[in-house]
Write a protein that holds these residues in place. Sequence first.
Motif, PDB file in Angstrom:
ATOM      1  N   GLY A 159      -1.871   4.462  17.192  1.00 26.37           N
ATOM      2  CA  GLY A 159      -2.903   4.620  16.173  1.00 26.37           C
ATOM      3  C   GLY A 159      -2.393   5.381  14.965  1.00 26.37           C
ATOM      4  O   GLY A 159      -2.689   5.032  13.811  1.00 26.37           O
ATOM      5  N   ASN A 160      -1.609   6.420  15.217  1.00 24.03           N
ATOM      6  CA  ASN A 160      -1.051   7.194  14.110  1.00 24.03           C
ATOM      7  C   ASN A 160       0.036   6.424  13.367  1.00 24.03           C
ATOM      8  O   ASN A 160       0.213   6.591  12.159  1.00 24.03           O
ATOM      9  CB  ASN A 160      -0.498   8.523  14.633  1.00 24.03           C
ATOM     10  N   ILE A 161       0.774   5.566  14.092  1.00 28.83           N
ATOM     11  CA  ILE A 161       1.761   4.708  13.428  1.00 28.83           C
ATOM     12  C   ILE A 161       1.056   3.755  12.472  1.00 28.83           C
ATOM     13  O   ILE A 161       1.486   3.562  11.325  1.00 28.83           O
ATOM     14  CB  ILE A 161       2.587   3.930  14.472  1.00 28.83           C
ATOM     15  N   LEU A 162      -0.039   3.150  12.937  1.00 26.39           N
ATOM     16  CA  LEU A 162      -0.798   2.255  12.074  1.00 26.39           C
ATOM     17  C   LEU A 162      -1.382   3.018  10.889  1.00 26.39           C
ATOM     18  O   LEU A 162      -1.336   2.544   9.746  1.00 26.39           O
ATOM     19  CB  LEU A 162      -1.923   1.586  12.870  1.00 26.39           C
ATOM     20  N   LEU A 163      -1.912   4.206  11.160  1.00 23.07           N
ATOM     21  CA  LEU A 163      -2.459   5.031  10.083  1.00 23.07           C
ATOM     22  C   LEU A 163      -1.366   5.379   9.078  1.00 23.07           C
ATOM     23  O   LEU A 163      -1.568   5.303   7.861  1.00 23.07           O
ATOM     24  CB  LEU A 163      -3.067   6.299  10.676  1.00 23.07           C
ATOM     25  N   GLU A 164      -0.201   5.749   9.596  1.00 24.48           N
ATOM     26  CA  GLU A 164       0.935   6.080   8.738  1.00 24.48           C
ATOM     27  C   GLU A 164       1.328   4.881   7.885  1.00 24.48           C
ATOM     28  O   GLU A 164       1.625   5.012   6.690  1.00 24.48           O
ATOM     29  CB  GLU A 164       2.122   6.515   9.608  1.00 24.48           C
ATOM     30  N   GLY A 165       1.330   3.686   8.498  1.00 27.20           N
ATOM     31  CA  GLY A 165       1.695   2.488   7.757  1.00 27.20           C
ATOM     32  C   GLY A 165       0.694   2.154   6.664  1.00 27.20           C
ATOM     33  O   GLY A 165       1.068   1.895   5.519  1.00 27.20           O
ATOM     34  N   PHE A 166      -0.593   2.187   7.018  1.00 23.77           N
ATOM     35  CA  PHE A 166      -1.625   1.860   6.037  1.00 23.77           C
ATOM     36  C   PHE A 166      -1.633   2.871   4.876  1.00 23.77           C
ATOM     37  O   PHE A 166      -1.599   2.495   3.704  1.00 23.77           O
ATOM     38  CB  PHE A 166      -3.013   1.842   6.693  1.00 23.77           C
ATOM     39  N   VAL A 167      -1.682   4.153   5.248  1.00 25.11           N
ATOM     40  CA  VAL A 167      -1.802   5.203   4.230  1.00 25.11           C
ATOM     41  C   VAL A 167      -0.512   5.334   3.421  1.00 25.11           C
ATOM     42  O   VAL A 167      -0.535   5.503   2.198  1.00 25.11           O
ATOM     43  CB  VAL A 167      -2.182   6.547   4.888  1.00 25.11           C
ATOM     44  N   GLY A 168       0.642   5.252   4.112  1.00 21.55           N
ATOM     45  CA  GLY A 168       1.925   5.386   3.417  1.00 21.55           C
ATOM     46  C   GLY A 168       2.134   4.297   2.387  1.00 21.55           C
ATOM     47  O   GLY A 168       2.523   4.564   1.244  1.00 21.55           O
ATOM     48  N   SER A 169       1.864   3.060   2.755  1.00 17.70           N
ATOM     49  CA  SER A 169       2.025   1.953   1.815  1.00 17.70           C
ATOM     50  C   SER A 169       1.065   2.106   0.634  1.00 17.70           C
ATOM     51  O   SER A 169       1.434   1.859  -0.518  1.00 17.70           O
ATOM     52  CB  SER A 169       1.773   0.623   2.523  1.00 17.70           C
ATOM     53  N   ALA A 170      -0.158   2.523   0.923  1.00 14.24           N
ATOM     54  CA  ALA A 170      -1.137   2.709  -0.145  1.00 14.24           C
ATOM     55  C   ALA A 170      -0.703   3.811  -1.109  1.00 14.24           C
ATOM     56  O   ALA A 170      -0.829   3.672  -2.333  1.00 14.24           O
ATOM     57  CB  ALA A 170      -2.504   3.044   0.459  1.00 14.24           C
ATOM     58  N   ALA A 171      -0.179   4.914  -0.560  1.00 12.89           N
ATOM     59  CA  ALA A 171       0.256   6.030  -1.402  1.00 12.89           C
ATOM     60  C   ALA A 171       1.395   5.617  -2.324  1.00 12.89           C
ATOM     61  O   ALA A 171       1.415   5.959  -3.511  1.00 12.89           O
ATOM     62  CB  ALA A 171       0.681   7.208  -0.524  1.00 12.89           C
ATOM     63  N   VAL A 172       2.356   4.885  -1.787  1.00 11.19           N
ATOM     64  CA  VAL A 172       3.489   4.449  -2.602  1.00 11.19           C
ATOM     65  C   VAL A 172       3.024   3.468  -3.677  1.00 11.19           C
ATOM     66  O   VAL A 172       3.474   3.523  -4.830  1.00 11.19           O
ATOM     67  CB  VAL A 172       4.581   3.805  -1.716  1.00 11.19           C
ATOM     68  N   ALA A 173       2.120   2.575  -3.321  1.00 11.43           N
ATOM     69  CA  ALA A 173       1.620   1.604  -4.294  1.00 11.43           C
ATOM     70  C   ALA A 173       0.876   2.293  -5.436  1.00 11.43           C
ATOM     71  O   ALA A 173       0.995   1.901  -6.606  1.00 11.43           O
ATOM     72  CB  ALA A 173       0.714   0.590  -3.599  1.00 11.43           C
ATOM     73  N   ARG A 174       0.104   3.336  -5.116  1.00 10.06           N
ATOM     74  CA  ARG A 174      -0.584   4.100  -6.165  1.00 10.06           C
ATOM     75  C   ARG A 174       0.435   4.782  -7.078  1.00 10.06           C
ATOM     76  O   ARG A 174       0.269   4.804  -8.303  1.00 10.06           O
ATOM     77  CB  ARG A 174      -1.495   5.157  -5.538  1.00 10.06           C
ATOM     78  N   SER A 175       1.494   5.300  -6.513  1.00  9.52           N
ATOM     79  CA  SER A 175       2.538   5.945  -7.317  1.00  9.52           C
ATOM     80  C   SER A 175       3.243   4.925  -8.206  1.00  9.52           C
ATOM     81  O   SER A 175       3.657   5.239  -9.323  1.00  9.52           O
ATOM     82  CB  SER A 175       3.558   6.627  -6.405  1.00  9.52           C
ATOM     83  N   TRP A 176       3.402   3.717  -7.680  1.00 10.55           N
ATOM     84  CA  TRP A 176       4.041   2.647  -8.453  1.00 10.55           C
ATOM     85  C   TRP A 176       3.274   2.431  -9.759  1.00 10.55           C
ATOM     86  O   TRP A 176       3.870   2.313 -10.834  1.00 10.55           O
ATOM     87  CB  TRP A 176       4.053   1.366  -7.628  1.00 10.55           C
ATOM     88  N   THR A 177       1.957   2.409  -9.680  1.00 16.08           N
ATOM     89  CA  THR A 177       1.140   2.226 -10.876  1.00 16.08           C
ATOM     90  C   THR A 177       1.340   3.376 -11.862  1.00 16.08           C
ATOM     91  O   THR A 177       1.432   3.149 -13.080  1.00 16.08           O
ATOM     92  CB  THR A 177      -0.348   2.129 -10.490  1.00 16.08           C
ATOM     93  N   SER A 178       1.422   4.617 -11.346  1.00 15.61           N
ATOM     94  CA  SER A 178       1.599   5.782 -12.225  1.00 15.61           C
ATOM     95  C   SER A 178       2.895   5.679 -13.017  1.00 15.61           C
ATOM     96  O   SER A 178       2.926   5.940 -14.228  1.00 15.61           O
ATOM     97  CB  SER A 178       1.588   7.073 -11.393  1.00 15.61           C
ATOM     98  N   TYR A 179       3.978   5.300 -12.356  1.00 15.65           N
ATOM     99  CA  TYR A 179       5.260   5.219 -13.054  1.00 15.65           C
ATOM    100  C   TYR A 179       5.350   3.980 -13.944  1.00 15.65           C
ATOM    101  O   TYR A 179       6.017   3.996 -14.986  1.00 15.65           O
ATOM    102  CB  TYR A 179       6.415   5.267 -12.052  1.00 15.65           C
ATOM    103  N   PHE A 180       4.668   2.925 -13.575  1.00 15.66           N
ATOM    104  CA  PHE A 180       4.620   1.751 -14.444  1.00 15.66           C
ATOM    105  C   PHE A 180       3.892   2.102 -15.743  1.00 15.66           C
ATOM    106  O   PHE A 180       4.293   1.684 -16.838  1.00 15.66           O
ATOM    107  CB  PHE A 180       3.917   0.602 -13.719  1.00 15.66           C
ATOM    108  N   THR A 181       2.838   2.897 -15.620  1.00 15.59           N
ATOM    109  CA  THR A 181       2.107   3.361 -16.799  1.00 15.59           C
ATOM    110  C   THR A 181       3.004   4.204 -17.688  1.00 15.59           C
ATOM    111  O   THR A 181       3.003   4.069 -18.923  1.00 15.59           O
ATOM    112  CB  THR A 181       0.870   4.180 -16.374  1.00 15.59           C
ATOM    113  N   SER A 182       3.799   5.086 -17.061  1.00 16.62           N
ATOM    114  CA  SER A 182       4.731   5.920 -17.811  1.00 16.62           C
ATOM    115  C   SER A 182       5.778   5.078 -18.528  1.00 16.62           C
ATOM    116  O   SER A 182       6.160   5.360 -19.668  1.00 16.62           O
ATOM    117  CB  SER A 182       5.417   6.910 -16.860  1.00 16.62           C
ATOM    118  N   LEU A 183       6.242   4.025 -17.856  1.00 19.91           N
ATOM    119  CA  LEU A 183       7.240   3.138 -18.459  1.00 19.91           C
ATOM    120  C   LEU A 183       6.672   2.460 -19.709  1.00 19.91           C
ATOM    121  O   LEU A 183       7.408   2.200 -20.680  1.00 19.91           O
ATOM    122  CB  LEU A 183       7.683   2.089 -17.441  1.00 19.91           C
TER     123      LEU A 183
END
Length: 590
Positions: A159-183
């Motif tokens: 359950g924690n692996i799945l949580l880690e996968g869902f939340v981790g991917s979401a966190a990185v994707a949100r960061s991707w948008t932040s740096y794309f905005t900066s670019l």
Amino acid sequence: MGSMGVVGEEVQPRSYWRWSKQDFLPEESFQSWSAYRTALSQTGYRFKNRLISRSDDNNEIGELPKRSENDMKRCLTWWGLIWFGFGSVIGAGIFVLTGQETHDHAGPAIVLSYVASGVSAMLSVLCYTEFSVEVPVAGGAFAYLRIELGDFIAFITAGNILLEGFVGSAAVARSWTSYFTSLLNRPSNSLRIHTNLTEGFNLLDPIAVAVLTIAATIAMISTKKTSYLNWIASVVNNVLILFVIIAAFIHANPSNMKPFFPFGAKGVFQASAIVYFAYGGFDNIATMAEETKNPSRDIPIGLIGSMSIITVVYCLMAVSLPMMQKYTDIDRNAAYSVAFQSVGMTWAKYLVALGALKGMTTVLLVGTLGEARYITHIARAHMIPPWFALVHPKTGTPINATVLIVIPSACIALFSSLDVLAGLLSVSTLFIFMMMAVALLVRRYYVREITPQQHLLKLVIFLLIIIASSMGTSAYWGLNPNGWVGYVVTVPLWFFGTLAMAVFLPQQRSPKVWGVPLVPWLPSLSIATNIFLMGSLGSKAFERFGICTVVMLIYYVFFGLHATYDMAHKQDQPESLKDNDSNIREKAEP
């Protein structure tokens, strides 16, 4: 595009794209409402059974992979695994969390936060390496814990692996948008949709959803092609990181490092618990075992080699940021880009944003690969519907499992901000790594039907002392970070618990190829550091973690418990359920 299914004595081709109830709920307990009610009435008996049951190496390596119907393609070597290590780890953590935690908690001492997290991560890497060599399957931590600690503990970890996968991917994707905005040289939230929802969930991010979908599509097509793409992107990213480090030190101002501990030692460890997220992802390498040509040689090189280099790189980057810009002036969302702008290198911020984007893209690629393989093995054990265990015959990849990763991740990324996600992710990651260290000690000191009962009792007592003393140390630190009296009790307890294990318990198993050195000391230290870092997180992270755990347990009681029990006891069920199953089969016959 078909796989071979067995019906009676005949072998018939079966399409990968199938959606029948038997593909999702083939277990006897779910064949009718009466069967399900009977299963629920036996929940206590079944729970006790699954709590004490254990899998074994041969079952995880030989039997469970057959449930995927097709093999994954062995196409990776140690070289590819090292680059997978870079690709899966270097991303949002170093580029985003470094700025946040330097500004909020650690100040210039952020480098010590990365050292503490790096040591803890390396201890976990050693544990993962021994297991992945001995049990080279896609299930990673889930498979290892299922062997040593049983189905229930493995489920909580799953359950924690799945949580880690869902939340981790979401966190990185949100960061991707932040740096794309900066670019694009635009305000940080200008590409997000502003709503009236609760703060932390009020900025919708459709770009993050699109990036997740593209990464998942690439991961579904081919592991080998994803490896090549990751290698190219990681090379470019590492060149840019080298530029960041050199340029930052050229423009360093040593006076910015004073005061070095503006928030004290407590701030350093609070930051350490959060930036641990930056080291997360290395466990994805272990899940590639079924696609590695020589796991016993390639996985240790890939895991230990990549993490050693990454730790050094992280520490250098953590030092460079506060030397270039005063910690109070660091931008929390795009720290390195704004820091370069502050020293007159406005153009450099675009290179930094581009490097961050490349890093986060590879994190999403490799993370999707690894989490999908976790899900595949979890589904092989029927803890989730076995439809997700299927491997596509042409691509050799688990397409269904990849879809399961991307849909929840996209939903979370659309609504949740990075600071909401990071704390929850760190709790989940630290919990998994702590359990891995416990499992390694169990593997070394206990072998079923061989270890004497008194030795098992001693092992349980010593483990409880180690865990309890570690929790005590963490709790005392949280309640009184400037005190010392509590450590006089908790630290010696940990030391003597570990010493007693080393002196009074003979090891029952020796590693076949590669093993963690200094057992039980290093695994015991891993338990202590992971628990300590967990205790440094805020209460909200544990509240969210607790809610998620309750949801997992509800799912387990009503589904996972009965599915795994049925699979393990096809020939050994209580008579009442056997009779019911026979009636079901008779009604189903023509």
